[in-house]
Design a protein around this motif. Structure first.
Motif, PDB file in Angstrom:
ATOM      1  N   MET A   1     100.288  21.874  25.379  1.00  0.00           N
ATOM      2  CA  MET A   1     100.617  21.926  26.839  1.00  0.00           C
ATOM      3  C   MET A   1      99.822  22.808  27.681  1.00  0.00           C
ATOM      4  SD  MET A   1     104.802  21.774  25.721  1.00  0.00           S
ATOM      5  CE  MET A   1     105.237  21.940  27.472  1.00  0.00           C
ATOM      6  N   ALA A   2      99.536  23.930  27.036  1.00  0.00           N
ATOM      7  CA  ALA A   2      98.636  24.638  28.056  1.00  0.00           C
ATOM      8  C   ALA A   2      97.211  24.141  28.177  1.00  0.00           C
ATOM      9  CB  ALA A   2      98.461  26.117  27.272  1.00  0.00           C
ATOM     10  N   ASN A   3      96.615  23.483  27.638  1.00  0.00           N
ATOM     11  CA  ASN A   3      95.452  22.745  27.585  1.00  0.00           C
ATOM     12  C   ASN A   3      95.403  21.729  28.794  1.00  0.00           C
ATOM     13  OD1 ASN A   3      94.010  24.497  25.748  1.00  0.00           O
ATOM     14  ND2 ASN A   3      94.240  22.792  24.084  1.00  0.00           N
ATOM     15  N   ILE A   4      96.694  21.014  28.581  1.00  0.00           N
ATOM     16  CA  ILE A   4      96.831  20.129  29.667  1.00  0.00           C
ATOM     17  C   ILE A   4      96.981  20.656  31.052  1.00  0.00           C
ATOM     18  CG2 ILE A   4      98.427  18.247  30.679  1.00  0.00           C
ATOM     19  CD1 ILE A   4      99.062  17.657  27.657  1.00  0.00           C
ATOM     20  N   ARG A   5      97.837  21.737  31.151  1.00  0.00           N
ATOM     21  CA  ARG A   5      97.991  22.575  32.478  1.00  0.00           C
ATOM     22  C   ARG A   5      96.378  23.080  32.928  1.00  0.00           C
ATOM     23  NH1 ARG A   5     102.460  24.829  34.704  1.00  0.00           N
ATOM     24  NH2 ARG A   5     103.532  23.173  33.561  1.00  0.00           N
ATOM     25  N   SER A   6      95.689  23.456  32.028  1.00  0.00           N
ATOM     26  CA  SER A   6      94.287  24.071  32.475  1.00  0.00           C
ATOM     27  C   SER A   6      93.379  23.057  32.633  1.00  0.00           C
ATOM     28  CB  SER A   6      93.983  24.769  31.182  1.00  0.00           C
ATOM     29  OG  SER A   6      92.408  25.326  31.264  1.00  0.00           O
ATOM     30  N   SER A   7      93.304  21.963  31.909  1.00  0.00           N
ATOM     31  CA  SER A   7      92.341  20.758  32.275  1.00  0.00           C
ATOM     32  C   SER A   7      92.939  20.102  33.651  1.00  0.00           C
ATOM     33  CB  SER A   7      92.521  19.656  31.163  1.00  0.00           C
ATOM     34  OG  SER A   7      92.036  20.248  30.020  1.00  0.00           O
ATOM     35  N   ALA A   8      94.090  20.288  33.882  1.00  0.00           N
ATOM     36  CA  ALA A   8      94.675  19.592  35.360  1.00  0.00           C
ATOM     37  C   ALA A   8      93.914  20.297  36.476  1.00  0.00           C
ATOM     38  CB  ALA A   8      95.948  19.243  35.176  1.00  0.00           C
ATOM     39  N   GLN A   9      93.454  21.520  36.348  1.00  0.00           N
ATOM     40  CA  GLN A   9      92.777  22.419  37.473  1.00  0.00           C
ATOM     41  C   GLN A   9      91.191  21.961  37.607  1.00  0.00           C
ATOM     42  OE1 GLN A   9      95.186  23.871  39.114  1.00  0.00           O
ATOM     43  NE2 GLN A   9      96.624  23.187  37.588  1.00  0.00           N
ATOM     44  N   PRO A  11      87.950  19.496  38.313  1.00  0.00           N
ATOM     45  CA  PRO A  11      88.048  18.383  39.285  1.00  0.00           C
ATOM     46  C   PRO A  11      88.067  17.023  38.521  1.00  0.00           C
ATOM     47  CG  PRO A  11      86.090  19.903  39.671  1.00  0.00           C
ATOM     48  CD  PRO A  11      86.826  20.217  38.378  1.00  0.00           C
ATOM     49  N   TRP A  12      87.765  16.794  37.428  1.00  0.00           N
ATOM     50  CA  TRP A  12      88.119  15.637  36.630  1.00  0.00           C
ATOM     51  C   TRP A  12      89.475  15.415  36.153  1.00  0.00           C
ATOM     52  CZ3 TRP A  12      89.945  16.126  31.887  1.00  0.00           C
ATOM     53  CH2 TRP A  12      89.610  17.206  30.877  1.00  0.00           C
ATOM     54  N   GLY A  13      90.010  16.600  36.051  1.00  0.00           N
ATOM     55  CA  GLY A  13      91.750  16.504  35.753  1.00  0.00           C
ATOM     56  C   GLY A  13      92.441  16.363  36.747  1.00  0.00           C
ATOM     57  N   LYS A  14      91.804  16.694  37.884  1.00  0.00           N
ATOM     58  CA  LYS A  14      92.801  16.599  39.433  1.00  0.00           C
ATOM     59  C   LYS A  14      92.723  15.053  39.591  1.00  0.00           C
ATOM     60  CE  LYS A  14      92.174  21.123  41.299  1.00  0.00           C
ATOM     61  NZ  LYS A  14      91.621  21.810  42.376  1.00  0.00           N
ATOM     62  N   THR A  15      91.465  14.354  39.490  1.00  0.00           N
ATOM     63  CA  THR A  15      91.399  13.051  39.566  1.00  0.00           C
ATOM     64  C   THR A  15      92.079  12.134  38.685  1.00  0.00           C
ATOM     65  OG1 THR A  15      88.991  13.227  40.099  1.00  0.00           O
ATOM     66  CG2 THR A  15      89.684  10.931  39.295  1.00  0.00           C
ATOM     67  N   ILE A  16      92.393  12.726  37.296  1.00  0.00           N
ATOM     68  CA  ILE A  16      93.466  11.828  36.463  1.00  0.00           C
ATOM     69  C   ILE A  16      94.912  12.148  36.822  1.00  0.00           C
ATOM     70  CG2 ILE A  16      94.501  12.036  34.130  1.00  0.00           C
ATOM     71  CD1 ILE A  16      91.510  12.620  33.090  1.00  0.00           C
ATOM     72  N   VAL A  17      95.096  12.980  37.259  1.00  0.00           N
ATOM     73  CA  VAL A  17      96.477  13.763  37.681  1.00  0.00           C
ATOM     74  C   VAL A  17      96.631  12.677  39.014  1.00  0.00           C
ATOM     75  CG1 VAL A  17      98.328  15.458  38.638  1.00  0.00           C
ATOM     76  CG2 VAL A  17      96.823  15.886  36.692  1.00  0.00           C
ATOM     77  N   ASP A  18      95.828  12.894  39.687  1.00  0.00           N
ATOM     78  CA  ASP A  18      96.160  12.006  41.086  1.00  0.00           C
ATOM     79  C   ASP A  18      96.262  10.190  40.760  1.00  0.00           C
ATOM     80  OD1 ASP A  18      95.973  14.274  42.808  1.00  0.00           O
ATOM     81  OD2 ASP A  18      94.034  13.819  43.415  1.00  0.00           O
ATOM     82  N   THR A  19      95.500  10.056  39.944  1.00  0.00           N
ATOM     83  CA  THR A  19      95.655   8.578  39.367  1.00  0.00           C
ATOM     84  C   THR A  19      96.982   8.397  38.823  1.00  0.00           C
ATOM     85  OG1 THR A  19      93.298   8.347  38.976  1.00  0.00           O
ATOM     86  CG2 THR A  19      94.726   6.863  37.913  1.00  0.00           C
ATOM     87  N   CYS A  97     104.924  10.012  33.819  1.00  0.00           N
ATOM     88  CA  CYS A  97     105.832  11.178  34.486  1.00  0.00           C
ATOM     89  C   CYS A  97     105.480  12.490  33.500  1.00  0.00           C
ATOM     90  CB  CYS A  97     107.294  10.824  34.422  1.00  0.00           C
ATOM     91  SG  CYS A  97     107.619   9.619  35.840  1.00  0.00           S
ATOM     92  N   MET A  98     105.572  11.968  32.035  1.00  0.00           N
ATOM     93  CA  MET A  98     105.311  13.297  31.051  1.00  0.00           C
ATOM     94  C   MET A  98     104.183  13.974  31.395  1.00  0.00           C
ATOM     95  SD  MET A  98     104.878  12.954  26.987  1.00  0.00           S
ATOM     96  CE  MET A  98     103.322  12.587  27.235  1.00  0.00           C
ATOM     97  N   TYR A  99     102.862  13.170  31.647  1.00  0.00           N
ATOM     98  CA  TYR A  99     101.741  13.975  31.689  1.00  0.00           C
ATOM     99  C   TYR A  99     101.670  14.848  32.927  1.00  0.00           C
ATOM    100  CZ  TYR A  99      99.694  12.076  27.531  1.00  0.00           C
ATOM    101  OH  TYR A  99      99.424  11.925  26.164  1.00  0.00           O
ATOM    102  N   VAL A 100     102.150  14.030  34.325  1.00  0.00           N
ATOM    103  CA  VAL A 100     102.147  14.720  35.281  1.00  0.00           C
ATOM    104  C   VAL A 100     103.023  16.160  35.586  1.00  0.00           C
ATOM    105  CG1 VAL A 100     102.579  14.548  37.892  1.00  0.00           C
ATOM    106  CG2 VAL A 100     101.317  12.741  36.630  1.00  0.00           C
ATOM    107  N   TYR A 101     104.129  15.772  34.726  1.00  0.00           N
ATOM    108  CA  TYR A 101     105.010  17.036  34.716  1.00  0.00           C
ATOM    109  C   TYR A 101     104.209  18.019  33.770  1.00  0.00           C
ATOM    110  CZ  TYR A 101     108.593  20.184  32.875  1.00  0.00           C
ATOM    111  OH  TYR A 101     109.286  21.517  32.688  1.00  0.00           O
ATOM    112  N   LEU A 102     103.755  17.847  32.725  1.00  0.00           N
ATOM    113  CA  LEU A 102     102.882  18.769  32.098  1.00  0.00           C
ATOM    114  C   LEU A 102     101.995  19.334  32.568  1.00  0.00           C
ATOM    115  CD1 LEU A 102     102.568  17.170  28.526  1.00  0.00           C
ATOM    116  CD2 LEU A 102     104.305  19.191  29.034  1.00  0.00           C
TER     117      LEU A 102
END
Length: 244
Positions: A1-9, A11-19, A97-102
């Motif tokens: 969960m910590a890795n997901i939150r970190s990776s979301a920050q 550039p490529w992580g933000k692209t995935i979250v936005d998608t 929803c799970m991944y975006v929440y995480l």
């Protein structure tokens, strides 16, 4: 969960979250109510003339459009297959929803998961055990409730239990009890009675293991892993003995 939150920050992580957010927003354009009826067989969702996949439309559960025919088709089996796709898309909605929440901590995505899981907990006990023709076969080794096959049902639980495990800490006691009793324990009861072989049993075990972990029930997990006839360990032994 910590890795997901970190990776979301990144550039490529933000692209995935936005998608993922765009997929969720698209789903939110249509009613989120879970289908009241049982699903059919995915293989029936094809034009009987051109054998191409119909164009799925949330607003058209009883008329399926073929882009080659330029017309709509309707039959019981075709429309039951529409429900199959609807259930698949609900599963993907829960996972998105799970991944975006995480990734973001935004609790509105947790609420989406909670509301849909509670809806499933309401309806799952009332789904009839059935096959792809909406019959109740005896013995019912491969039939299911949400879907027409335990293979699909087990795959659904394999994913949805992860979403439940993520949102569970945010739920009230009564909500936890409702989801676990009406959905997870009911699903375990079905899959515990399914003893197929090969690919089917691999998925049945996956669904059982996921439910067992979500319920913190080691005895269910043990069936999936240790059962002397269909558990993972026995299947591995059989495979090694057969193939060397």
């Amino acid at each position: 969960m910590a890795n997901i939150r970190s990776s979301a920050q990144t550039p490529w992580g933000k692209t995935i979250v936005d998608t993922l957010k765009s997929h969720i927003d698209e789903r939110l354009k249509y009613p989120l109510a879970v289908p009241k009826e049982e699903a059919g067989h995915l293989h029936d969702y094809f034009c009987p003339v051109h054998n191409v996949f119909f164009e799925f439309d949330w607003n058209s559960p009883d008329k399926q459009y073929c882009s080659f025919c330029k017309k709509t088709w309707s039959s019981d089996r075709i429309n039951w297959a529409w429900i199959t796709i609807a259930q698949d898309r609900n599963k993907q909605f829960l996972i998105d929803c799970m991944y975006v929440y995480l990734a973001t901590g935004d609790k509105k995505y947790a609420r989406y998961m909670k509301d849909m899981l509670l809806d499933y907990a309401d309806k799952y006990p009332h789904y009839k055990i059935h096959d792809k023709g909406r019959n109740t076969p005896e013995p019912a080794n491969y039939s299911a409730k949400i879907y027409a096959q335990s293979l699909d049902e087990a795959g659904w639980f394999s994913d949805v239990c992860r979403a439940y495990s993520v949102v569970k800490p945010l739920l009230k006691k009564g909500e936890v009890e409702k989801i676990e009793k009406g959905l997870l324990k009911e699903g375990a009861g079905l899959l515990l009675k399914r003893g197929g072989g090969g690919n089917w049993q691999v998925w049945n075990n996956s669904g059982l293991a996921a439910i067992g972990v979500a319920l913190n029930n080691d005895s269910i997990v043990k069936v999936a892993v240790e059962h002397t006839k269909v558990g993972y360990r026995q299947m591995m032994k059989t495979h090694v003995n057969r193939d060397g």
